[in-house]
Motif scaffolding. Structure first.
Motif, PDB file in Angstrom:
ATOM      1  N   LYS A  79       0.826  -1.211   0.000  1.00 48.08           N
ATOM      2  CA  LYS A  79       0.000   0.000   0.000  1.00 48.08           C
ATOM      3  C   LYS A  79       0.858   1.257   0.000  1.00 48.08           C
ATOM      4  N   ILE A  80       1.822   1.316   0.902  1.00 46.19           N
ATOM      5  CA  ILE A  80       2.654   2.520   0.983  1.00 46.19           C
ATOM      6  C   ILE A  80       3.453   2.735  -0.300  1.00 46.19           C
ATOM      7  N   MET A  81       3.876   1.636  -0.938  1.00 42.34           N
ATOM      8  CA  MET A  81       4.618   1.776  -2.189  1.00 42.34           C
ATOM      9  C   MET A  81       3.715   2.290  -3.307  1.00 42.34           C
ATOM     10  N   LEU A  82       2.461   1.862  -3.326  1.00 43.72           N
ATOM     11  CA  LEU A  82       1.526   2.366  -4.335  1.00 43.72           C
ATOM     12  C   LEU A  82       1.277   3.859  -4.173  1.00 43.72           C
ATOM     13  N   ALA A 132      -3.494   8.961  -5.618  1.00 43.69           N
ATOM     14  CA  ALA A 132      -2.665   8.753  -4.420  1.00 43.69           C
ATOM     15  C   ALA A 132      -3.492   8.968  -3.152  1.00 43.69           C
ATOM     16  N   VAL A 133      -4.311  10.027  -3.136  1.00 43.30           N
ATOM     17  CA  VAL A 133      -5.154  10.306  -1.967  1.00 43.30           C
ATOM     18  C   VAL A 133      -6.177   9.191  -1.767  1.00 43.30           C
ATOM     19  N   LEU A 134      -6.831   8.766  -2.848  1.00 43.96           N
ATOM     20  CA  LEU A 134      -7.822   7.699  -2.747  1.00 43.96           C
ATOM     21  C   LEU A 134      -7.179   6.396  -2.264  1.00 43.96           C
ATOM     22  N   SER A 135      -5.964   6.130  -2.723  1.00 48.99           N
ATOM     23  CA  SER A 135      -5.265   4.912  -2.306  1.00 48.99           C
ATOM     24  C   SER A 135      -5.012   4.906  -0.807  1.00 48.99           C
ATOM     25  N   THR A 136      -4.723   6.074  -0.264  1.00 47.04           N
ATOM     26  CA  THR A 136      -4.449   6.179   1.169  1.00 47.04           C
ATOM     27  C   THR A 136      -5.644   5.737   2.007  1.00 47.04           C
ATOM     28  N   PHE A 137      -6.850   6.073   1.548  1.00 56.48           N
ATOM     29  CA  PHE A 137      -8.051   5.795   2.345  1.00 56.48           C
ATOM     30  C   PHE A 137      -8.744   4.488   1.966  1.00 56.48           C
TER      31      PHE A 137
END
Length: 551
Positions: A137-140, A246-251
């Motif tokens: 997740k963090i790498m994405l 990137a923002v959507l991936s975080t949540f």
């Protein structure tokens, strides 16, 4: 352990040992007795060593709500989508960018495409290992942010005076390619860690592949639209879209627990799991070798630094193999674990995708330079690849377990060959519907069948603990070969086009480059036939041994 037992057990536990595989989801049960036996042995070995990956466990996907699962799949498929969009958005308006930045040499123009694919292919292996060590997740999230930043920088190169704009744009394109290199293996890794084996997982991976041609068409179309206003908006808006992802991936993306052996290590010790020494040598070798091939068409092989870099790159490849086999404690590529099947797979992938890189570059050149198509008309004529690619990907998901990945690989190589032949023999002023349209229907079958077939064969050829390396290796070969193919074709083009002074000269150069693509894809067909013959011989031998044992 049978299916009924595993389904009962799956309700009791969570997936806590994420596969170290970027293609674990593509590894399906095989009907081949040798593969079944090896899978069973792998299971016994893993149980013996207490491997947490083994248990048939409840998939993380089962804990997601339908809406979140939909968004989750969409975000991960976006990694493939934006990678191809980032390739074609520049390719479609290549001459507009070149004219604005003062780049007219075809050899230098091709570097704007090859440089992007170079870093995509070069950094995938290391990026995949980073996902295993620090989390997918963090790498994405890092990948989307990195890609966004360098697209914005590429747009601002229009403001740089003189030749600085050329340098800045090329620099931004090359570094921007590291973004997709981070996204691709970690998206596949997260998909593989989230879903258990089964038809649903197979179809999701097929959907992942289907996003490639769709991303290419959408990226090229928006580039054509923005070029009507000002081409830098192509990259600025793309950067904004990537930042939103990137923002959507975080949540939205779930966090997959790391292997406990790695999770308990401090970050400093985790760095030791990356084989940075071997990776730095391998990356340097790939960069120098590729840079020489793609720089030579524009600046000439007579430049001493060109062939010097080529020689140094080849020597570093030798050093890399030695380090990985003799020195590295945790090598990036454990060559000792690779079976002979791997060589067949990698040769097929390299030949097919190098031919594809040549095809897509010169197909668009013919449409725009010789047929006078605008960027928007170019994308309209290429758009059938999105529909054909989607059908090819879904079909592959259905048939690959029935006819076997070897036959799927052969079909994909034949598609690359037929597409290359049709473009190379296409008359300049022939109607679109005779050959140009037919090509857009054929070539996606090469793209969307070769990748899953190659990943499956690689998966069967290595042990479970090397699955992540197998998928990353296929991704590396695919993207690196595109760049190498365009570079070599550029050399062929500039050697025979008489400076490209007339339309006929340009056509001669384009066709010579496309004939190289025919040769490469033909080599892919031959290699896939040899692989099928090898598999048939192995099955026949195993059958004879089975009869002898019963007797």
């Amino acid at each position: 352990m049978n299916d009924s037992t595993s389904s009962v057990e799956s309700k009791d536990v969570f997936q806590i040992g994420a596969p170290s595989s970027t293609d674990q989801g593509l590894h399906r049960p095989s009907t081949h007795p040798d593969i079944e036996l090896r899978s069973a042995n792998d299971g016994l070995t893993s149980k013996k060593h207490g491997d947490l990956e083994l248990a048939q466990i409840k998939s993380i996907a089962e804990t997601l709500s339908p809406i979140r699962e939909f968004l989750f799949i969409g975000l991960l498929c976006s990694a493939q989508f934006v990678t191809q969009a980032g390739l074609v958005n520049t390719l479609n308006i290549l001459h507009i960018i070149g004219s604005d930045l003062g780049i007219t040499d075809p050899g230098v123009l091709s570097w704007l495409i090859a440089g992007y694919s170079l870093t995509v292919g070069t950094f995938i292996l290391l990026s995949g290992r980073c996902g295993d060590v620090f989390g997918y997740k963090i790498m994405l999230v890092i990948g989307y942010i990195w890609f966004a930043v360098w697209n914005v920088v590429a747009g601002f190169s229009a403001y740089a005076p003189g030749n600085r704009g050329q340098v800045l744009f090329i620099f931004a394109r090359v570094l921007g390619g590291i973004g997709p290199a981070i996204l691709l293996p970690n998206a596949l890794g997260l998909l593989g860690a989230t879903y258990n084996q089964g038809r649903k997982k197979e179809m999701i991976f097929s959907l992942f592949g289907a996003c490639a041609p769709g991303g290419a068409v959408v990226g090229g179309t928006f580039a054509g639209l923005w070029s009507l206003i000002w081409w830098p908006w192509t990259f600025w808006t793309f950067g904004i879209a990537l930042a939103i992802l990137a923002v959507l991936s975080t949540f939205i993306l779930p966090s997959v627990p790391l292997n406990p052996e790695i999770a308990n290590l401090p970050y400093k010790k985790r760095m030791g799991e990356l084989d940075l020494f071997g990776a730095s040598i391998g990356i340097t070798a790939m960069l120098l070798f590729n840079f020489a091939w793609n720089q030579a068409p524009g600046f000439g092989w007579y430049k001493s630094y060109i062939y010097s870099l080529l020689i140094v790159g080849l020597l570093l490849f030798i050093v890399f193999f030695w380090v990985e086999m003799r020195v590295a404690k945790k090598p990036l590529i454990p060559f000792q674990a690779l079976r002979t099947d791997v060589s067949f797979v990698l040769i097929c992938e390299a030949c097919g995708w190098a031919a594809f890189g040549i095809f897509i570059y010169y197909y668009i050149q013919i449409l725009q330079r010789l047929r006078g198509a605008s960027p928007l008309l170019t994308m309209a004529q290429i758009s059938p690849v999105a529909i054909s690619g989607f059908i090819a990907a879904i079909t592959t998901g259905h048939v690959i377990s029935r006819i076997g990945p070897g036959w799927v690989m052969l079909i994909s190589m034949l598609a690359f060959l037929m597409g290359s032949i049709l473009v190379a023999t296409m008359p300049v002023h022939e109607t679109y519907w005779k050959q140009a349209f037919v090509v857009t229907l054929i070539i996606p079958w090469g793209m969307d069948m070769s990748f899953p077939a190659g990943t499956l064969i690689m998966s069967d050829a290595v042990e479970k603990r090397h699955q992540g390396m197998a998928a990353s290796l296929v991704n590396t070969v695919v993207n690196y070969s595109i760049s190498i193919g365009v570079g070599i074709a550029g050399t062929v083009d500039t050697r025979v086009n008489n400076g490209g002074r007339t339309e006929y000269d340009e056509l001669v150069g384009y066709r010579a480059a496309l004939h190289l693509g025919i040769g490469l894809s033909g080599m892919g067909v031959l290699t896939s036939l040899l692989f099928l013959w090898k598999m048939h011989t192995r099955e026949r031998r195993d059958t004879l041994h089975g009869h002898s044992a019963k007797a």
